[in-house]
Design a protein around this motif. Structure first.
Motif, short mmCIF file in Angstrom:
data_model
loop_
_atom_site.label_atom_id
_atom_site.label_comp_id
_atom_site.label_asym_id
_atom_site.label_seq_id
_atom_site.Cartn_x
_atom_site.Cartn_y
_atom_site.Cartn_z
N ALA A 169 -6.39 10.29 5.36
CA ALA A 169 -6.03 9.88 6.72
C ALA A 169 -5.58 8.43 6.76
CB ALA A 169 -7.24 10.09 7.65
N SER A 170 -6.17 7.58 5.91
CA SER A 170 -5.76 6.17 5.84
C SER A 170 -4.33 6.04 5.33
CB SER A 170 -6.71 5.38 4.94
OG SER A 170 -8.02 5.39 5.45
N ILE A 171 -3.97 6.86 4.36
CA ILE A 171 -2.60 6.83 3.84
C ILE A 171 -1.62 7.28 4.93
CG2 ILE A 171 -1.02 7.85 2.16
CD1 ILE A 171 -3.41 8.07 0.24
N VAL A 172 -1.99 8.32 5.67
CA VAL A 172 -1.14 8.77 6.77
C VAL A 172 -1.01 7.68 7.82
CG1 VAL A 172 -0.90 10.47 8.62
CG2 VAL A 172 -1.69 11.20 6.36
N GLU A 173 -2.10 7.00 8.14
CA GLU A 173 -2.05 5.92 9.13
C GLU A 173 -1.10 4.81 8.66
OE1 GLU A 173 -5.39 3.69 11.69
OE2 GLU A 173 -5.45 3.15 9.57
N TRP A 174 -1.13 4.48 7.37
CA TRP A 174 -0.24 3.45 6.82
C TRP A 174 1.21 3.81 7.10
CZ3 TRP A 174 -1.05 -0.47 2.64
CH2 TRP A 174 0.15 -1.02 2.19
N VAL A 175 1.62 5.01 6.68
CA VAL A 175 3.04 5.36 6.78
C VAL A 175 3.43 5.76 8.20
CG1 VAL A 175 3.18 6.01 4.35
CG2 VAL A 175 2.63 7.76 6.05
N ARG A 176 2.45 6.08 9.05
CA ARG A 176 2.77 6.50 10.41
C ARG A 176 3.47 5.39 11.20
NH1 ARG A 176 -1.15 9.84 14.61
NH2 ARG A 176 0.36 9.95 16.31
N SER A 177 3.18 4.13 10.87
CA SER A 177 3.79 3.02 11.60
C SER A 177 5.16 2.64 11.06
CB SER A 177 2.86 1.80 11.55
OG SER A 177 2.75 1.31 10.22
#
Length: 260
Positions: free
Chosen positions: A197-205
């Motif tokens: 989920a942290s990796i997804v949060e990184w690329v989500r922005s």
């Protein structure tokens, strides 16, 4: 796309600012009269320019009003302007054009980068850093999920959502003949991340935005759930419980001839 989210972008500010520092460390200038930070975002990179060149006129540019508002609050010593890099041209030739993690969003590098180098004052420096991670699992999986039938129609042609880089040799051949000094290198940073989920949060922005912005809220949630599931498989848990995110970046520092 919707406007950028400065708060979301800044959640991994230390990791995002590290390559900006590494790029600036290789800029061979003792001083600068006028320095532009193209695609300045929330001002973290502009702040570095103000610290490095305290006597310079530092100008940050961005096409996001929200990012510019955040940057003005963070770096009151700099000036900030709304502009589109694809058509941007300085009225006065600057000593430094600095573009950290932005030109991967701007098309036609074969025309754009020579124009930026040619816009400098004699002896001026063009400094560029771009994520070079299109082939990493994070970005390959974005394209795989976008191609699924339930998402494909709303997302459209996902192959055109980001500029394809020219590669080390391509940028060397493009700019080295024009430059008095030319430096190019590629570095892969390794970022320990707490979870998929942290990796997804990184690329989500950043890189994920063009994929999820066109989707309706229910489809967006399904896209993110499927994407996170695939990210969890692609980035296994390491010995310390973290997941290791590899992030390749391409750097260019070109100096315009002092006799130009």
């Amino acid at each position: 796309m919707a406007d950028w989210n400065p708060s979301l972008y800044s959640r991994y500010e230390d990791e995002r600012t590290r390559p900006a520092r590494d790029l600036l460390a290789r800029v061979p200038l003792q001083s600068a009269a006028l320095a532009f930070d193209l695609g300045c975002g929330p001002g973290n990179s502009t702040e570095l320019l103000v610290e490095r060149f305290p006597d310079a006129d530092v100008v940050g540019t961005d096409n996001s009003p929200a990012m510019l508002d955040a940057a003005r609050e963070r770096v009151p010593k700099a000036r900030f302007e709304l502009s589109d890099i694809a058509s941007w041209r300085p009225e006065v030739r600057p000593t430094l054009i600095y573009a950290n993690a932005v030109l991967q969003w701007v098309p036609d590098h074969a025309t754009l980068l020579p124009r930026l180098l040619d816009a400098l004052a004699p002896g001026g420096v063009l400094a560029i850093q771009m994520p070079d991670n299109r082939d990493e699992p994070t970005h390959r999986l974005m394209r795989e999920v976008a191609a699924l039938p339930e998402f494909a129609q709303q997302i459209g042609d996902y192959t055109r959502l980001r500029t394809e880089l020219l590669g080390l040799q391509g940028y060397y051949d493009l700019l080295a003949p024009m430059a008095e000094h030319f430096d190019i290198w590629r570095t892969t940073y390794q970022h320990p991340m707490a979870s998929a989920a942290s990796i997804v949060e990184w690329v989500r922005s950043t890189g994920l935005r063009p994929f999820i912005d066109p989707l309706s809220p229910p489809l967006r949630e399904r896209f993110l759930a499927e994407y996170e599931r695939r990210v969890a498989d692609a980035y296994p848990v390491r010995a310390d419980g973290q997941r290791l995110l590899a992030f390749p970046r391409l750097f260019i520092v070109a100096t315009r001839s002092s006799a130009a």
